[in-house]
Design an enzyme around this catalytic site. Sequence first.
Site, PDB file in Angstrom:
ATOM      1  N   GLU A  42      12.085  18.225  67.079  1.00 24.49           N
ATOM      2  CA  GLU A  42      11.130  18.616  66.052  1.00 24.49           C
ATOM      3  C   GLU A  42      10.572  17.328  65.448  1.00 24.49           C
ATOM      4  OE1 GLU A  42      12.663  21.110  62.910  1.00 24.49           O
ATOM      5  OE2 GLU A  42      10.727  21.058  61.867  1.00 24.49           O
ATOM      6  N   ARG A 269      27.578  18.429  69.479  1.00 26.11           N
ATOM      7  CA  ARG A 269      26.724  17.344  69.028  1.00 26.11           C
ATOM      8  C   ARG A 269      27.560  16.098  68.793  1.00 26.11           C
ATOM      9  NH1 ARG A 269      23.297  17.356  64.593  1.00 26.11           N
ATOM     10  NH2 ARG A 269      22.494  19.318  65.329  1.00 26.11           N
ATOM     11  N   LYS A 279      18.697  14.410  59.912  1.00 25.99           N
ATOM     12  CA  LYS A 279      17.385  13.829  59.618  1.00 25.99           C
ATOM     13  C   LYS A 279      17.047  13.962  58.139  1.00 25.99           C
ATOM     14  CE  LYS A 279      15.332  15.780  63.249  1.00 25.99           C
ATOM     15  NZ  LYS A 279      14.332  16.216  64.232  1.00 25.99           N
TER      16      LYS A 279
HETATM   17  P1  ATP Z   1      19.377  16.879  62.759  1.00 19.89           P
HETATM   18  O1  ATP Z   1      20.355  17.999  62.702  1.00 19.89           O
HETATM   19  O2  ATP Z   1      19.980  15.538  62.903  1.00 19.89           O
HETATM   20  O3  ATP Z   1      18.377  16.910  61.673  1.00 19.89           O
HETATM   21  P2  ATP Z   1      17.952  18.397  64.675  1.00 19.89           P
HETATM   22  O4  ATP Z   1      18.911  19.121  65.537  1.00 19.89           O
HETATM   23  O5  ATP Z   1      17.303  19.163  63.609  1.00 19.89           O
HETATM   24  O6  ATP Z   1      18.637  17.074  64.130  1.00 19.89           O
HETATM   25  P3  ATP Z   1      15.910  18.297  66.634  1.00 19.89           P
HETATM   26  O7  ATP Z   1      14.683  17.503  66.575  1.00 19.89           O
HETATM   27  O8  ATP Z   1      15.813  19.765  66.510  1.00 19.89           O
HETATM   28  O9  ATP Z   1      16.851  17.703  65.530  1.00 19.89           O
HETATM   29  O10 ATP Z   1      16.771  17.911  67.912  1.00 19.89           O
HETATM   30  C1  ATP Z   1      16.245  17.726  69.192  1.00 19.89           C
HETATM   31  C2  ATP Z   1      17.355  17.867  70.201  1.00 19.89           C
HETATM   32  O11 ATP Z   1      18.360  16.901  69.950  1.00 19.89           O
HETATM   33  C3  ATP Z   1      18.017  19.216  70.107  1.00 19.89           C
HETATM   34  O12 ATP Z   1      18.206  19.725  71.422  1.00 19.89           O
HETATM   35  C4  ATP Z   1      19.315  18.938  69.439  1.00 19.89           C
HETATM   36  O13 ATP Z   1      20.289  19.844  69.851  1.00 19.89           O
HETATM   37  C5  ATP Z   1      19.623  17.516  69.881  1.00 19.89           C
HETATM   38  N1  ATP Z   1      20.456  16.836  68.892  1.00 19.89           N
HETATM   39  C6  ATP Z   1      20.200  16.684  67.577  1.00 19.89           C
HETATM   40  N2  ATP Z   1      21.220  16.058  66.943  1.00 19.89           N
HETATM   41  C7  ATP Z   1      22.155  15.810  67.901  1.00 19.89           C
HETATM   42  C8  ATP Z   1      23.445  15.187  67.899  1.00 19.89           C
HETATM   43  N3  ATP Z   1      23.984  14.703  66.787  1.00 19.89           N
HETATM   44  N4  ATP Z   1      24.112  15.111  69.073  1.00 19.89           N
HETATM   45  C9  ATP Z   1      23.577  15.588  70.202  1.00 19.89           C
HETATM   46  N5  ATP Z   1      22.372  16.184  70.272  1.00 19.89           N
HETATM   47  C10 ATP Z   1      21.664  16.306  69.147  1.00 19.89           C
HETATM   48 MG    MG Z   2      16.742  21.244  64.964  1.00 18.76          MG
END
Ligand code: ATP
Ligand code: MG
Length: 566
Positions: A42, A269, A279
């Site tokens: 995102e 994760r 984020k």
């Molecule tokens: P955050 O929770 O840190 O704000 P998010 O999951 O909202 O991150 P996205 O932009 O939706 O961020 O994530 C893009 C991809 O990265 C998704 O497939 C998500 O599952 C993966 N991802 C995000 N954080 C992690 C992590 N800590 N470890 C592994 N994969 C991750």
């Molecule tokens: Mg997300």
Amino acid sequence: MSDPENEKSRKNSGLNFIESIIEEDLFNNKNQGRVHLRFPPEPNGYLHIGHAKSICLNFGLAKTYDGLCNLRFDDTNPEKEEVEYVDSIMEDISWLGFEWHDKPYYASDYFEQLYDWAVQLIKNGKAYVDEQAQEKISEQRGVPTRPGTESPFRNRPPEESLGLFARMRDGEFENGTMVLRAKVDMASPNMHMRDPIMYRILHQHHHRTADKWCIYPMYDWAHGQSDFIEGITHSVCTLEFELHRPLYDWFLDQLADERYRPQQIEFARLNLSYTVMSKRKLLELVREAYVNGWDDPRMPTISGLRRRGYTPLSIRNFADRIGVAKRNNVIDVGLLEFSVREHLNQIAPRVFAVLDPVKVIITNFPEGEVEQMELVNNPEDPDAGSRRVPFSREIYIERDDFMEDPPKKFFRMGPGREVRLKGAYIVKCEDFEKDENGRLTEIHCSYDPTSKSGGTGASRKVKGTLHWVSVQHAIDAEVRLYDRLFSDEDPNGHNDKDFKDFINPESLKTLTNCKLEPSLKSAVPEDKFQFQRLGYFCVDKDSTPTQLVINRTVPLRDPWAKKSKR
Ligand code: ATP
Ligand code: MG
């Protein structure tokens, strides 16, 4: 350090659990033997090391199985999304060394298709417009142990919903006045199945579709259908989506037949000790100026790690090392630091830098004479060659390499003691001077002209070896000593305190009077070095033609490891 369950499965089959799934699918010729993954960020922030794990996994699997991996921006929430983030995400993925298939895709490109499918669901009696307030809807959802309450609009005729849905799109209604809901199961023990919201009204400009839309699809509706549109076969995501999987499948049941079906697979994760990764929290650190932007070298963002001196390979090696697990765990941030140390040890040229200089005068060295010392650039890399480092009568050494009254085991400089200046001569401290505050200002030494390194007298041994820089040839630099941003292992883990209460007050120390050997004159941002005896360093983008700014990536050894052993 990776998950023991995962380690075990690796040992048994050599494959991690996602690879096992893919190999079985290939064996069964599922989806005509295609392997197509995607990375779906995102664009509401910069990518962090957790995303790097996901990138390495998805793009890595595509490579292993001769498949494809899409980059898809999951841009369904225009309130938080910006073009700056889109650009940074593409730059970070490329820098890590991966290439997405075709062109970047955007969920917003599918808004029309998603709308049409929503209409189809309404016609089939599988979705309805609910005119209740959001609070009422949440209330009726109830609790997992008891069935929820059906909305009074749940069984309205499809024609009514179709009309309202069209008018929602046309902008006739205010934010929050109505939503489109899927008609699934208000009694399901899985709360995600209790008539989830598919669309909400949001009069908000979008960075790509501008003002074309004032209804936006929710994640669960947009995500699986985007996978379907792109022909994704394995939709890898993190564990918190496990409970969304029945809904992912339910939506596809409404649209897809058995010939092709994306499959959602969840993995744990990445969590790192001493690090916050959400984020939202990183944005807070940036907005409230606890750090200097998203690429501050203390940030766990990919751009921060890059600026700190991490290499793409060190990050990919880290991702390999931690593997993929099915259970959440916390990885020691020391393992990430180990990975960069390991790579820089192989590739970083060794140079001399004195961070806290004190002047040494070699009284019997001829005034005005300069001797060029031949020094090996990298003992780990025979191809790295050597360079010439000027030596003269006045040099700098580190202030803490001298003690006026040293204990026996101090093998550095002290009155009457001998040390070797690395790659040059053995010198003996004859005298020193202090200012009125008792601060050391100058050391006087004599040198042994027969003791030149590599020369005939070089076999003479002394216990200590110091690094040095010739005064008249030295380059001035500012050096920023970075350390972990948080001093607590789990800054998120204290209910009574905010994570920002655990910011390490020593996470940045700036030294402004550092002296570097002259070979660094031509160094440019992102050049990496081992400053001998001190650690790994890189040139920062804040450098100007007249002032080098240097970041410390990591010290040579992990200072935190010592602390925890005590
Ligand atoms: P955050 O929770 O840190 O704000 P998010 O999951 O909202 O991150 P996205 O932009 O939706 O961020 O994530 C893009 C991809 O990265 C998704 O497939 C998500 O599952 C993966 N991802 C995000 N954080 C992690 C992590 N800590 N470890 C592994 N994969 C991750
Ligand atoms: Mg997300």
